[in-house]
Design an enzyme around this catalytic site. Structure first.
Site, short mmCIF file in Angstrom:
data_model
loop_
_atom_site.label_atom_id
_atom_site.label_comp_id
_atom_site.label_asym_id
_atom_site.label_seq_id
_atom_site.Cartn_x
_atom_site.Cartn_y
_atom_site.Cartn_z
N ARG A 1 0.61 12.26 -5.38
CA ARG A 1 1.48 13.08 -4.54
C ARG A 1 2.84 12.41 -4.36
O ARG A 1 3.16 11.42 -5.02
CB ARG A 1 0.81 13.36 -3.19
N ASP A 2 3.63 12.93 -3.44
CA ASP A 2 4.98 12.42 -3.22
C ASP A 2 4.94 11.17 -2.34
O ASP A 2 5.60 11.09 -1.31
CB ASP A 2 5.86 13.50 -2.57
N GLU A 3 4.15 10.17 -2.78
CA GLU A 3 3.99 8.94 -2.00
C GLU A 3 3.93 7.75 -2.95
O GLU A 3 4.93 7.13 -3.22
CB GLU A 3 2.75 9.05 -1.11
N ASP B 1 -3.87 -0.84 2.68
CA ASP B 1 -4.80 -0.50 1.61
C ASP B 1 -5.22 -1.73 0.82
O ASP B 1 -6.41 -1.96 0.57
CB ASP B 1 -4.16 0.53 0.67
N ASP C 1 -1.11 3.31 -2.69
CA ASP C 1 -2.16 3.99 -1.95
C ASP C 1 -2.76 5.13 -2.75
O ASP C 1 -3.96 5.38 -2.70
CB ASP C 1 -1.61 4.53 -0.63
N TRP D 1 -2.37 -3.76 8.64
CA TRP D 1 -1.40 -3.53 7.58
C TRP D 1 -0.58 -4.81 7.38
O TRP D 1 -0.62 -5.41 6.31
CB TRP D 1 -0.53 -2.32 7.92
N GLU E 1 -9.40 9.68 -0.52
CA GLU E 1 -8.71 9.16 0.66
C GLU E 1 -9.49 9.45 1.93
O GLU E 1 -9.60 8.60 2.82
CB GLU E 1 -7.32 9.80 0.77
N HIS F 1 -7.83 7.23 -3.86
CA HIS F 1 -7.44 6.17 -2.94
C HIS F 1 -8.51 5.10 -3.02
O HIS F 1 -9.69 5.41 -2.85
CB HIS F 1 -7.40 6.71 -1.51
#
Length: 936
Positions: free
Chosen positions: A454-456, A463, A450, A520, A732, A753
């Site tokens: 960052r912390d992802e 997506d 995605d 999703w 995003e 994103h």
């Protein structure tokens, strides 16, 4: 005389990597030449195996994903394949250049090397030595890790891949790499070394304080080297007894946190024979998931580009910041000299806020690298075990004078060939499309993520579901997505039919692991269908069909007898621009409409896949289910007058594009969608689900002018607003950065994103007009759409058969069209006039008269209808500028809250404005020219 065609070197398997994972890889080839309307009548395939030639013949025009016509490949078997083709016109080619491949298969004995390591999570090195006892014919190394590894033979890296073996659902699936190391061996003693870090395997996944390790245990590596001698004998070297380990210069390494490297600890000869490793410790077996490694089936991650610093900035607080001019994904290489023990720190950020690197959007990700100098002259370094999403890099503690030439950015992503592009003279739209490409590059890194910063950085299924058509046009991502789909299938199996929202499914606390989530989970039906449509790849449908059917059955159970999927956790039209910053799921469109529309879509795609695979009973079953869902949807959500129960753009776009709008109400629904888009001032009013569809729905129901206005709007929210704010990737949120340069206050804000860039598929297919009409573009549909706001548009795509092109350009009232059709395909061309042509390969040109609509303006005032004002861009801008000149806050509120609906006058939204504002607006309108307006 008919020109002779040229057969291009064939492809063995799904990509151009040398080692193939399938004993029966498909074969594909292209033909080039100048003959018009060329169609293949047949082809001859030659395979050389072990010095023996084998031939096979193909009748007809099959040239993409042709079934392997020979006996299956054996493990480590090398094959050389070439083709020659003959045309229906009697022409014939010479033999193509040969393609070579080696089977990266395990033999019946299975995986040989043990999984070993230090037993701790810290990065470390492993090594062993062995003897080469004769003349080597070939040496192949297979290696993998629970973690990330690199391998060296005699101090030389075995390949240029990064972060191997990549991220898979480690508890279900692990891939291994195969490398030909023949050239790296020498007679006598040799050394094999492995560097090992935790990578994704030891990472902490989750949000804020909930972040936890998902995979348990220490990282471990396994390798098996097979040395084949010219006398026919072989030797094996495998991880296990006799291997030793030691800590190296990589002090810390994490995907999110970054890497710390102490060059004082580096031992340059550690992977060379004769190195004194007596201080090293014996490697230990490490408990790992009980998974049989399988050959890697997608291209690896590589450094694909290096970029220079564009500017060196000094921030208001005195920090030194590098600007690379492009938001990218990768790492920074430095060249530095200084005293031993001196540490340089690099902190990464996507944007600046108040002139300083903005790190709040990174959340828990430190995104920081540190290099401690050895003090031995000029030193070059770049991290190996992490990646960052960044444009700006803060440099702290640089020794001596800092120069831009000491730094370069290394762009990292899965190494997929670029296959498509879009071009227009509209500068902002062109930059937007470039942003889409950069967003894909950065987020196609081992898995489709995605965001990269960052912390992802997770494999959110929604997506890629909305972006897959765009991705398949821009890059050759068939093998990449096929590999990821295997993880989706494995995770779905573990979840009892539910497709998780994140794959690999490493965040148990998120929705979508215990309940299905629409748009999703539907990735399991949409993505395989895209791979079939765009690449002609029936293998994806075959591998995923059971999962597709299971997903539809799972949703049917949740929906119940009325077939309306209205319960459970739903994200709906995620990131609707009207949703509060911290409630991104609070959309205008009812979540049940979104869910039921996708339920229909997946049932329809599953029926289509069943028919293609010859599963006739399944095809009938799911076609019947899809029709019953459609009837339930229409009955529940569409009124007899053609209004959606959720009177919002996404609801109409879903119904129109998915084929849920009844034929007799489609025109009315398209008109209502136009009215809603106009009511929002031609600014975006859709979220995650509706955004890729809204222009398609508008143009498909005859409202091209509205689609053009929506596409080219620059006010927030719009596709082009981020471009006006300097964006070099897709954001995003529509307002990830506010107009004053501050960052959206929400907890979730990323500047890279790709999801909202899914509209690029519409640019390719409809605006430029290049659409697959048969699997893999075997047949092409060319139907360009002229937009009033563009002077030209063109798209090119390297289809599996060759390059296709469609473009148009205005000159006054005349439009020139150019189309290129690759050999062995045909195109159905429909020009805006309605003229139709069926053409074969070659270049084709047409010219038509299409003057822009004549524009006239009657005198305008505060008593003019709101629709009249918003449909006149100059009038709207004049009104807004007049208000802004006296009261910027009122102008912003006017722009954000006015609903441009018929039957109301401009005076209505300004009823509380001071007299001075009203007078300024009246004057601005009176100053506009009236009558016939020259073309702008």
């Amino acid at each position: 005389m008919t020109p002779a065609p040229t057969a291009v070197r064939p492809r063995i398997g799904l990509d151009d990597e040398h080692f193939v994972p399938d004993p029966r890889p498909t074969l594909s080839w292209r033909t080039t030449g100048t003959a018009r309307d060329w169609v293949q009548a047949g082809a001859e395939i030659e395979a050389v195996r072990g010095g023996t030639r084998h031939t096979a013949h193909v009748d007809g025009d099959d040239a993409v994903h042709v079934a392997w016509p020979f006996a299956p490949l054996e493990p480590r078997e090398h094959v050389r394949v070439r083709v020659r083709v003959r045309g229906a016109d009697g022409s014939a080619s010479e033999w193509s250049e040969p393609a070579e491949a080696t089977a990266a298969l395990l033999g019946p004995q299975g995986w040989q090397g043990r999984f070993i390591g230090s037993g701790s999570q810290a990065p470390h090195r492993l090594r062993t030595e062995f003897t080469v006892r004769g003349r080597v014919r070939r040496a192949l190394l297979r290696a993998t890790a629970f973690g990330a590894y690199d391998a060296q033979v005699n101090g030389v890296p075995v390949d240029d891949a990064e972060l191997k073996p990549g991220w898979t659902g480690y508890q279900w699936r692990l891939t291994f790499d195969t490398s030909d190391v023949t050239a790296l061996l020498r007679p006598g003693r040799n050394a094999l070394g492995i560097e090992l870090a935790g990578g994704w395997y030891t990472e902490r996944f989750g949000f804020r304080d909930a972040a936890r390790r998902f995979y348990q245990g220490a990282p471990a590596a396994s390798a098996h080297l097979v040395v084949e001698y010219e006398d026919g004998t072989t030797d094996s070297v495998a991880t296990g007894d006799g291997w030793r380990w030691a800590r190296g210069p990589v002090v810390e390494a994490g995907i999110y946190q970054g890497e710390a490297y102490d060059a004082r600890l580096h031992e340059s000869a550690w992977a060379h024979p004769g190195f004194d490793d007596t201080a090293w410790r014996p490697a230990v077996p490490v408990d790992v998931p009980d998974v049989r490694p399988e050959p890697r089936s997608a291209p690896p991650v590589r450094v694909t580009e290096r970029r220079s610093v564009q500017r060196v900035l000094t921030t208001p607080s005195g920090r030194t910041v590098l600007d690379f001019g492009q938001n990218l994904v990768g790492r920074v290489r430095i060249v530095v000299s200084g005293p031993a023990g001196h540490t340089v720190t690099l902190r990464h950020a996507e944007v600046l806020e108040d002139g300083e690197p903005a790190t709040r959007p990174l959340r828990n990700a430190a995104a920081t690298d540190r290099y401690t100098l050895s003090g031995e002259g000029e030193e070059a370094w770049e991290p190996s075990w992490t990646f960052h999403g960044f444009r700006y890099v803060e440099v702290e503690n640089w020794p001596g004078a800092l120069t831009a030439s000491s730094f370069s950015a290394c762009v990292l992503h899965t190494d997929m060939p670029r296959t498509g592009g879009f071009a227009t003279g509209h500068a902002l739209l062109q930059r937007f499309h470039e942003n889409v490409v950069w967003g894909m590059r950065g987020n196609f890194l081992s898995i489709p993520t995605d965001c990269p910063q960052r912390d992802e950085r997770l494999g959110w299924t929604g997506d890629i579901q909305v972006f897959a058509p765009t991705a398949a046009f821009l890059h050759d991502c068939d093998a990449f997505l096929r590999s990821w789909l295997r993880d989706v299938v494995a995770e779905q199996r573990a979840a009892g039919g539910i497709v998780p929202m994140v794959v690999p499914a490493v965040i148990p606390q998120v929705p979508g692991l215990s309940e299905p989530v629409a748009a999703w989970g539907d990735a399991i039906s949409v993505v395989p269908d895209v791979l079939y449509e765009r690449f002609g790849d029936t293998g994806a449908l075959r591998e995923c069909f059971t999962a597709m059917a299971w997903w539809v059955d799972t949703v049917a159970e949740r929906a119940g007898e009325d077939l309306l999927w209205e319960g459970g956790v739903q994200f709906g039209d995620w990131l609707d621009p009207d949703a509060p910053p911290d409630l991104p799921g609070r959309a205008k469109t009812d979540a049940g409409i979104v869910a039921t529309a996708y339920f229909f879509r997946s049932a329809e795609l599953t029926s289509r896949a069943a028919a293609l695979l010859g599963r006739d009973a399944d095809a009938r079953r799911y076609a019947d289910l899809a029709e019953r869902i459609a009837e339930a949807f229409r009955s529940a959500y569409i009124t007899p007058g053609g209004r959606m129960m959720s009177d919002a753009p996404t609801a109409y776009a879903l119904a129109i594009v998915f084929g849920l709008a009844p034929a007799e109400r489609r025109a009315a629904m398209g008109l209502r969608l136009r009215d809603l888009v106009r009511a929002y001032g031609y600014r975006i009013a859709t979220g995650f689900v509706g955004t890729p569809l809204v222009c398609e729905a508008l143009a498909g129901t005859g409202h091209t002018a509205a689609a053009s206005r929506l596409l080219t709007r620059t006010e927030c929210p719009s596709w082009l607003y981020p471009v006006t704010m300097g964006a070099t990737t897709v954001w995003e949120r529509w307002d990830s950065m506010l107009e004053d340069g501050s960052i959206n206050p929400g907890q979730m804000t990323s500047f890279n994103h790709y999801a909202l860039g899914g509209v690029a598929d519409w640019l390719h297919r409809r605006v430029a007009g290049l659409t697959p009409a048969g699997p893999g573009y075997r047949r092409i549909r060319v139907a360009p759409t002229l937009l009033d706001d563009l002077d030209d548009a063109a798209a090119w795509h390297d289809t599996p058969y060759g390059r296709a092109y469609s473009g148009w350009r205005r000159s006054g009232g005349t439009v020139d069209f150019r189309v290129e059709v690759p050999p062995n395909t045909r195109a159905a061309v429909r020009l805006p006039s309605g003229a139709e042509y069926d053409v074969g390969s070659g270049e084709h040109h047409w010219t038509e008269r299409h003057p822009r609509p004549r524009r006239t303006r009657a005198p305008l005032s505060l008593d003019s209808d709101l629709v009249t004002v918003i449909d006149d861009p100059e009038a709207y801008e004049a009104v807004l500028a007049a208000i802004r000149s006296l009261d910027p806050e009122r102008a912003a509120a006017f722009r954000a809250t006015t609903r441009w609906t018929p039957g109301r006058t401009l005076r209505n939204p300004l009823d509380k404005a001071p007299l001075g504002v009203l007078e300024a607006v009246e004057k601005a309108l009176a100053d506009l020219p009236v009558g016939d307006l020259a073309e702008s």
